[in-house]
Every structure is written in structure tokens, then in C-alpha cells.
Design a protein around this motif. Structure first.
Motif, PDB file in Angstrom:
ATOM      1  N   ARG A  69      82.361  93.077 -26.122  1.00  0.00           N
ATOM      2  CA  ARG A  69      82.595  92.828 -24.693  1.00  0.00           C
ATOM      3  C   ARG A  69      81.871  93.857 -23.838  1.00  0.00           C
ATOM      4  O   ARG A  69      81.266  93.522 -22.821  1.00  0.00           O
ATOM      5  CB  ARG A  69      84.096  92.837 -24.406  1.00  0.00           C
ATOM      6  CG  ARG A  69      84.780  91.558 -24.849  1.00  0.00           C
ATOM      7  CD  ARG A  69      86.292  91.652 -24.742  1.00  0.00           C
ATOM      8  NE  ARG A  69      86.826  92.107 -23.468  1.00  0.00           N
ATOM      9  CZ  ARG A  69      87.143  91.320 -22.449  1.00  0.00           C
ATOM     10  NH1 ARG A  69      86.979  90.013 -22.531  1.00  0.00           N
ATOM     11  NH2 ARG A  69      87.663  91.826 -21.348  1.00  0.00           N
ATOM     12  N   TRP A  76      77.212  87.854 -19.769  1.00  0.00           N
ATOM     13  CA  TRP A  76      78.534  87.256 -19.940  1.00  0.00           C
ATOM     14  C   TRP A  76      78.510  85.734 -20.035  1.00  0.00           C
ATOM     15  O   TRP A  76      79.355  85.142 -20.696  1.00  0.00           O
ATOM     16  CB  TRP A  76      79.477  87.711 -18.828  1.00  0.00           C
ATOM     17  CG  TRP A  76      79.065  87.312 -17.440  1.00  0.00           C
ATOM     18  CD1 TRP A  76      78.281  88.031 -16.587  1.00  0.00           C
ATOM     19  CD2 TRP A  76      79.407  86.106 -16.758  1.00  0.00           C
ATOM     20  NE1 TRP A  76      78.115  87.346 -15.406  1.00  0.00           N
ATOM     21  CE2 TRP A  76      78.808  86.163 -15.481  1.00  0.00           C
ATOM     22  CE3 TRP A  76      80.164  84.989 -17.084  1.00  0.00           C
ATOM     23  CZ2 TRP A  76      78.933  85.150 -14.539  1.00  0.00           C
ATOM     24  CZ3 TRP A  76      80.299  83.976 -16.145  1.00  0.00           C
ATOM     25  CH2 TRP A  76      79.687  84.067 -14.896  1.00  0.00           C
ATOM     26  N   TYR A  82      84.605  86.402 -23.212  1.00  0.00           N
ATOM     27  CA  TYR A  82      85.346  86.531 -21.962  1.00  0.00           C
ATOM     28  C   TYR A  82      86.209  85.312 -21.698  1.00  0.00           C
ATOM     29  O   TYR A  82      85.829  84.181 -22.003  1.00  0.00           O
ATOM     30  CB  TYR A  82      84.375  86.762 -20.790  1.00  0.00           C
ATOM     31  CG  TYR A  82      83.485  87.937 -21.063  1.00  0.00           C
ATOM     32  CD1 TYR A  82      83.964  89.234 -20.909  1.00  0.00           C
ATOM     33  CD2 TYR A  82      82.202  87.771 -21.550  1.00  0.00           C
ATOM     34  CE1 TYR A  82      83.175  90.327 -21.216  1.00  0.00           C
ATOM     35  CE2 TYR A  82      81.403  88.859 -21.853  1.00  0.00           C
ATOM     36  CZ  TYR A  82      81.895  90.132 -21.691  1.00  0.00           C
ATOM     37  OH  TYR A  82      81.114  91.205 -22.005  1.00  0.00           O
TER      38      TYR A  82
END
Length: 151
Positions: A69, A76, A82
Motif C-alpha cells: 500500500r 492506486w 485500496y
């Protein structure tokens, strides 16, 4: 990089008090701390603020974020790490940070996606944290503040 001022925090003594109030408002809203950390890191990446990218990444790691992450925030959209709420906050962050990139700075679709995951109180906290991060980014970029020095 050579800093333009050695200790701007000493010169602007009321700024830390104001920033602490902004911090409390954003972080006391019920928004998950990981969301606010992601917002801070992504806006700082966009703005090229080395001390904020450095402190944001360190803070995320300190709070237990995985390497996957942490290392993929800039990508992203292309990674599976996520949640939908985090993705909505990241999209809002990018739009609100890059206001001049399009005529409709924050399109309704981006706002509506965020509104599906956050209450109005949480939304204003996310927007406030995006703005606060951009505030720091602009100060640090103007003063050429090197990482990890920050005021």
C-alpha cells in the motif's frame, strides 16, 4: 536542496496553533486515519513536497501500513490494495490538488463517489485535510524545505 529559511516555524509563531486546530478538526471527524494518511501522501506526491512525502510515508509505516500500500499510492488506480472508500478519497485528493487541470476542477462524479462512502462531516474533514496538506506543500516548495526537515 538548500532551505531558504532556517526555521520558519519560529518566525510564524501562530501557525502551529492554527495547524493543530485544523489537524484536530480533520482527525476528530471519524474518518479512518489510514484515509487521511493516504490523502496526505498522495497530495504531497503530486506537489513534489519531499518533506511531506517523507513524513507521510514514515507515518503510514509507523501505523502499520503494508509495503504494498505504501509503495503503490501513486498508482492506486492500477493496484488492488485500496478500498472503495480510499479510492474515492484519493480521486477527490487528486482533483482538489490539481484544480487548474480541468474546467470543472472537482467533477460531480468524483464528489458523488466520495459522498457514497463518507458522511458530510467526514467529507468536509477529507477536504480540509487535502487543503491543509496543500498548504504545507506550498510552503515547503516555496521555502525549498528539504526532507525530513519540516515546520
Amino acid at each position: 536542496m538548500q532551505a531558504r529559511l532556517t526555521n520558519p516555524g519560529v518566525l510564524a509563531t501562530d501557525v502551529p496553533k492554527a495547524v493543530n486546530l485544523l489537524y484536530k478538526a480533520a482527525h476528530g471527524s471519524g474518518v479512518a486515519p489510514a484515509v487521511l494518511e493516504l490523502v496526505h501522501l498522495r497530495a504531497s506526491q503530486i506537489n513534489g513536497c519531499s518533506p511531506c512525502v517523507d513524513s507521510g510515508a514514515r507515518s503510514m509505516r509507523k501505523h502499520g501500513e503494508s509495503d504494498e500500500r505504501l509503495f503503490s499510492v501513486a498508482a492506486w488506480r492500477e493496484t488492488p490494495y485500496y478500498t472503495d472508500a480510499e479510492r474515492a478519497a484519493l480521486a477527490l485528493t487528486e482533483a482538489a490538488t490539481r484544480l487548474a487541470d480541468r474546467g470543472d476542477a472537482v467533477p460531480d462524479a468524483i464528489w458523488d463517489a466520495a459522498a457514497q462512502h463518507f458522511t458530510e462531516e467526514e467529507l468536509i474533514a477529507v477536504v480540509l485535510w487535502i487543503a491543509t496538506t496543500n498548504f504545507f506543500n506550498r510552503i515547503n516548495a516555496t521555502l525549498k524545505t528539504p526532507a525530513p526537515q519540516q515546520w
